[in-house]
Every structure is written in C-alpha cells, then in structure tokens.
Design a protein around this motif. Structure first.
Motif: not given
Length: 218
Positions: A28-45
């Motif tokens: 999802y993050v690769k397709s939607n790099p502007e979605k920072g909240d998703i990227a943060l959750r991915l990083a947290e995991l």
C-alpha cells in the motif's frame, strides 16, 4: 480505503501474522507514498520485529512535504517534524547503531512533546547503556513527574544509584517508591546482588508484611 488497510493489518497482528501485515502495508505504501500514517504504522511494525534498516528506509521514504492527517485547515504540520516520527526514526537508528543521531532526535521529540514518556525512556536507557549514568539518572528522576506509579522507573533509579556507589540514595529511593510486591522484591534483589545485605534485609522485612508476600521473601 486506508482505514480498512490499517484495520486488516491490526487483525493480522492480533493473530501473530506480522509478515502478512508487513507485506500488505508495504504494498500500500509503495502505491500511496503520500499516506504517511500508513508508512508510520509499517515502520512501527518493522521496529517491533527488529527489522531496523527496513523501518528506517520506510521512514526516510515519506515525502518531506507530507502533512499529518488532520489536514492543513486543522493546522497540520509536516509529518517528519512530529515527535512520533522522530521517536520512530530514533529507534530505527539505535537498532542500526547510530546512537548520536538517535539521541538528537529523541531530545527533539521530548522538547516538542514534554510528556512523551516513551521517548524519555528510550533516551534514558541509551544514556545508561553508554555509561552516562548521571545524565540517565536525571532523566529517570524527571520521568517520575510523568508516571510516579511506574515501578520500572523507580528500579532504574535504584540500580543507577547502586552503580554510582550511592547506596544510601538507592535505599532512600526504595523507601520512597511504591509499596508493591514486585517492586520491593526486585529492589531487594538488587541490593542482594551487590552484597548489601543489611539494606536487602530491611527491604525484605517490609515486603513480608504485605498480605501477598511470596515464600521466597521469607
């Protein structure tokens, strides 16, 4: 829907399917790099499973102008300047051994959000690990203002005072700390390990007066 993606990821995590959650969020993050909240959750995991370099890459890839989800009309700020981003980035850097940069980020997060106790704890532990005991002790003592019932903080203060050969201060800290079984048991054991038997005996005598005192205390 990003909220649906996050919900599904949480379901995977609850069922201990972290790899599935990571894979889905990564796509999802690769397709939607502007979605920072998703990227943060991915990083947290990724941080949770100690994949520090990957977490750092995810955080670094968040576009610099990405703002928090509240939107510009709510006075949103750039996501990379938020305390949580700085904290996550610091944890990734710590896992990669880049302690100086991590320390700077943690201090910045605390300055921005003084009640961010997780950042306080990470910084205090970093200083303690690097032998900067007096600085770590000062931070742990400040953390009591945020969470006075946290027995882990009290134990760190006791332990560092013992390392600094400040036995009376360590003992006084135990007397001032919460009269809880787990705290007194751990604190007494710290004194036992240092062969400070009179202080340990005094702590265990206090412990055995509790209704739920374990047999080993006697």
């Amino acid at each position: 829907d990003p909220q649906l993606i996050l919900l599904l990821a949480e379901i995977y995590i609850v069922h201990k399917q972290n790899d599935k959650a990571i894979s889905m969020l990564s796509s999802y993050v690769k397709s939607n790099p502007e979605k920072g909240d998703i990227a943060l959750r991915l990083a947290e995991l990724l941080l949770k499973v100690k994949r520090y370099a990957e977490a750092n890459d995810v955080l670094q890839a968040i576009p610099p102008n990405t703002v928090t989800e509240e939107g510009p009309e709510a006075g949103a700020v750039k996501l990379r300047s938020t305390p949580f981003y700085q904290y996550a980035k610091a944890r990734a850097l710590l896992g990669m051994g880049q302690t100086d940069q991590a320390e700077a980020l943690l201090r910045s997060a605390i300055k921005e959000e003084p009640e961010f106790i997780e950042a306080w704890a990470e910084l205090a532990f970093l200083l303690e690990k690097n032998g900067r005991l007096a600085e770590a002790l000062e931070l742990y003592q400040s953390m009591l203002d945020l969470d006075r019932e946290n027995t882990s903080i009290w134990l760190r203060i006791v332990n560092i005072n013992l390392k600094l050969n400040q036995v009376q201060r360590a003992y006084n800290t135990v007397q001032q700390g919460p009269p809880e079984l787990s705290f007194l048991m751990s604190a007494g054991t710290l004194f036992m390990n240092e062969k400070l038997y009179p202080q340990a005996e005094s702590i265990f005598l206090k412990l055995v007066q509790l209704p739920s005192a374990p047999d080993e205390a006697f």
